[in-house]
Design a protein around this motif. Structure first.
Motif, PDB file in Angstrom:
ATOM      1  N   ARG A   1      -1.987 -67.865  -0.287  1.00 25.03           N
ATOM      2  CA  ARG A   1      -0.628 -68.137  -0.762  1.00 25.03           C
ATOM      3  C   ARG A   1      -0.660 -69.083  -1.952  1.00 25.03           C
ATOM      4  O   ARG A   1       0.055 -68.876  -2.947  1.00 25.03           O
ATOM      5  N   GLU A   2      -1.446 -70.146  -1.858  1.00 25.43           N
ATOM      6  CA  GLU A   2      -1.539 -71.109  -2.958  1.00 25.43           C
ATOM      7  C   GLU A   2      -2.127 -70.460  -4.203  1.00 25.43           C
ATOM      8  O   GLU A   2      -1.692 -70.754  -5.325  1.00 25.43           O
ATOM      9  N   LYS A   3      -3.097 -69.592  -4.021  1.00 22.93           N
ATOM     10  CA  LYS A   3      -3.696 -68.898  -5.170  1.00 22.93           C
ATOM     11  C   LYS A   3      -2.657 -68.021  -5.864  1.00 22.93           C
ATOM     12  O   LYS A   3      -2.544 -68.037  -7.096  1.00 22.93           O
ATOM     13  N   ARG A   4      -1.907 -67.252  -5.094  1.00 23.37           N
ATOM     14  CA  ARG A   4      -0.875 -66.388  -5.690  1.00 23.37           C
ATOM     15  C   ARG A   4       0.186 -67.213  -6.406  1.00 23.37           C
ATOM     16  O   ARG A   4       0.641 -66.852  -7.493  1.00 23.37           O
ATOM     17  N   LEU A   5       0.602 -68.316  -5.799  1.00 26.49           N
ATOM     18  CA  LEU A   5       1.604 -69.179  -6.424  1.00 26.49           C
ATOM     19  C   LEU A   5       1.101 -69.700  -7.766  1.00 26.49           C
ATOM     20  O   LEU A   5       1.847 -69.725  -8.755  1.00 26.49           O
ATOM     21  N   ALA A   6      -0.149 -70.121  -7.807  1.00 29.41           N
ATOM     22  CA  ALA A   6      -0.722 -70.633  -9.054  1.00 29.41           C
ATOM     23  C   ALA A   6      -0.782 -69.544 -10.115  1.00 29.41           C
ATOM     24  O   ALA A   6      -0.459 -69.782 -11.291  1.00 29.41           O
ATOM     25  N   GLN A   7      -1.169 -68.345  -9.732  1.00 28.87           N
ATOM     26  CA  GLN A   7      -1.242 -67.241 -10.690  1.00 28.87           C
ATOM     27  C   GLN A   7       0.145 -66.847 -11.186  1.00 28.87           C
ATOM     28  O   GLN A   7       0.330 -66.608 -12.381  1.00 28.87           O
ATOM     29  N   TYR A   8       1.115 -66.750 -10.287  1.00 24.68           N
ATOM     30  CA  TYR A   8       2.479 -66.402 -10.694  1.00 24.68           C
ATOM     31  C   TYR A   8       3.055 -67.464 -11.635  1.00 24.68           C
ATOM     32  O   TYR A   8       3.721 -67.138 -12.631  1.00 24.68           O
ATOM     33  N   SER A   9       2.806 -68.715 -11.323  1.00 23.92           N
ATOM     34  CA  SER A   9       3.317 -69.800 -12.168  1.00 23.92           C
ATOM     35  C   SER A   9       2.672 -69.764 -13.549  1.00 23.92           C
ATOM     36  O   SER A   9       3.350 -69.975 -14.566  1.00 23.92           O
TER      37      SER A   9
ATOM     38  N   PHE B   1       2.867 -78.886 -13.289  1.00 21.74           N
ATOM     39  CA  PHE B   1       3.562 -79.826 -12.418  1.00 21.74           C
ATOM     40  C   PHE B   1       4.181 -79.110 -11.217  1.00 21.74           C
ATOM     41  O   PHE B   1       4.131 -79.609 -10.088  1.00 21.74           O
ATOM     42  N   PHE B   2       4.750 -77.944 -11.464  1.00 18.89           N
ATOM     43  CA  PHE B   2       5.379 -77.171 -10.383  1.00 18.89           C
ATOM     44  C   PHE B   2       4.356 -76.822  -9.307  1.00 18.89           C
ATOM     45  O   PHE B   2       4.601 -77.022  -8.111  1.00 18.89           O
ATOM     46  N   VAL B   3       3.213 -76.305  -9.713  1.00 18.36           N
ATOM     47  CA  VAL B   3       2.164 -75.915  -8.759  1.00 18.36           C
ATOM     48  C   VAL B   3       1.658 -77.136  -7.992  1.00 18.36           C
ATOM     49  O   VAL B   3       1.476 -77.093  -6.769  1.00 18.36           O
ATOM     50  N   ALA B   4       1.426 -78.232  -8.711  1.00 17.11           N
ATOM     51  CA  ALA B   4       0.912 -79.437  -8.059  1.00 17.11           C
ATOM     52  C   ALA B   4       1.896 -79.984  -7.032  1.00 17.11           C
ATOM     53  O   ALA B   4       1.506 -80.436  -5.943  1.00 17.11           O
ATOM     54  N   ILE B   5       3.198 -79.931  -7.358  1.00 14.16           N
ATOM     55  CA  ILE B   5       4.217 -80.485  -6.455  1.00 14.16           C
ATOM     56  C   ILE B   5       4.430 -79.585  -5.244  1.00 14.16           C
ATOM     57  O   ILE B   5       4.485 -80.053  -4.101  1.00 14.16           O
ATOM     58  N   VAL B   6       4.541 -78.276  -5.488  1.00  8.99           N
ATOM     59  CA  VAL B   6       4.829 -77.352  -4.384  1.00  8.99           C
ATOM     60  C   VAL B   6       3.662 -77.254  -3.412  1.00  8.99           C
ATOM     61  O   VAL B   6       3.854 -77.237  -2.190  1.00  8.99           O
ATOM     62  N   THR B   7       2.446 -77.164  -3.942  1.00 11.70           N
ATOM     63  CA  THR B   7       1.268 -77.043  -3.073  1.00 11.70           C
ATOM     64  C   THR B   7       0.747 -78.391  -2.595  1.00 11.70           C
ATOM     65  O   THR B   7      -0.095 -78.444  -1.691  1.00 11.70           O
ATOM     66  N   ARG B   8       1.222 -79.471  -3.244  1.00 10.56           N
ATOM     67  CA  ARG B   8       0.716 -80.814  -2.963  1.00 10.56           C
ATOM     68  C   ARG B   8      -0.787 -80.914  -3.212  1.00 10.56           C
ATOM     69  O   ARG B   8      -1.490 -81.672  -2.542  1.00 10.56           O
ATOM     70  N   ARG B   9      -1.219 -80.132  -4.190  1.00  4.23           N
ATOM     71  CA  ARG B   9      -2.633 -80.141  -4.569  1.00  4.23           C
ATOM     72  C   ARG B   9      -2.719 -80.296  -6.081  1.00  4.23           C
ATOM     73  O   ARG B   9      -2.476 -79.347  -6.835  1.00  4.23           O
TER      74      ARG B   9
END
Length: 251
Positions: free
Chosen positions: A46-54, A85-93
């Motif tokens: 899920r985190e990988k897909r979110l990062a790619q989509y972002s 910033f969006f990816v870092a905040i949403v995934t907390r990574r």
């Protein structure tokens, strides 16, 4: 060696055509790089897909004018930072947010270079100096050997290889200057960019050691992943773009 020739040929053809062809290749490569970066960070699917989509949002804005009517490079840069910033905040990574910059910024830099009036020469210089550095380092390291450059990170790299890579990249820049008019500031900066390319290689080696893997992926036969092949381009491309912009900052 065959894989290397094919990769250079594909990159050179896309660079020659420019426009949509170069942008599409850059987008695909960037998204694959993001996937490999996520794997190195032990991200979930899920985190990988979110990062790619972002990441795909700023990549879409980098499209050529034939698709988006008007180019906005600084807007794309802002979106890239926002996506990180969006990816870092949403995934907390935070590491995944850093990956968005790592995989997106060199693409923006190369696309920016290619769009300039002398874009074909400048983008080719930025890419080919990394290729020359790798080739020079490989042959010098194998033939001369000697003290290791960073044995804890990459046991095969030697100081002789580093010097060989710098020499090869510098000779290439001189040829491009004499034959095609590469500006002096870029020609003189090439040895330093060659060192930067080697630094990018060592940084990626550190990432793999931390993750406990030999390669970042297996998409390229005999080469591992795209991060393994483009680790030198990542730091070089943005600095090359800054060298193009630099004269205009002082006007």
């Amino acid at each position: 060696m065959i894989a290397s020739v094919v990769m250079i040929a594909v990159a050179s053809m896309a660079l020659l055509f420019g426009d949509i062809a170069f942008w599409l290749l850059a987008v695909v490569i960037s998204l694959f790089m993001m996937a490999e970066w996520s794997d190195l960070q032990k991200a979930t699917a899920r985190e990988k897909r979110l990062a790619q989509y972002s990441l795909s949002v700023p990549l879409a804005v980098m499209a050529p004018a034939t698709l988006v009517l008007e180019v906005h490079d600084f807007f794309a840069l802002g979106l890239l930072v926002g996506a990180a910033f969006f990816v870092a905040i949403v995934t907390r990574r935070r590491s995944l947010g850093q990956g968005v910059i790592y995989c997106g910024l060199p693409v923006l830099a190369l696309i920016f270079l290619r769009r300039q009036d002398e874009g074909l020469l400048w983008a080719f210089w930025a890419l080919s100096l990394v290729w020359a550095t790798d080739i020079g380092a490989f042959f010098a390291g194998r033939s001369i050997g000697g003290p290791k450059l960073a044995p804890k990170l990459s046991p095969n790299k030697t100081w002789a290889g580093l010097i060989g890579g710098i020499v090869a990249a510098s000779l290439l820049a001189i040829v491009l200057h004499v034959q095609y008019g590469l500006p002096w500031r870029m020609t003189l900066a090439t040895p330093f960019l060659a060192v930067l390319a080697q630094g990018g290689d060592l940084y990626e080696s550190w990432l793999k050691r931390r993750a406990g893997v030999k390669d970042s992926g297996n998409i390229l036969p005999g080469h591992g992943g795209l991060l393994d092949r483009l680790d030198g381009v990542v730091p070089v491309a943005p600095v090359a773009a800054l060298l193009v912009v630099a004269p205009y900052l002082y006007r």
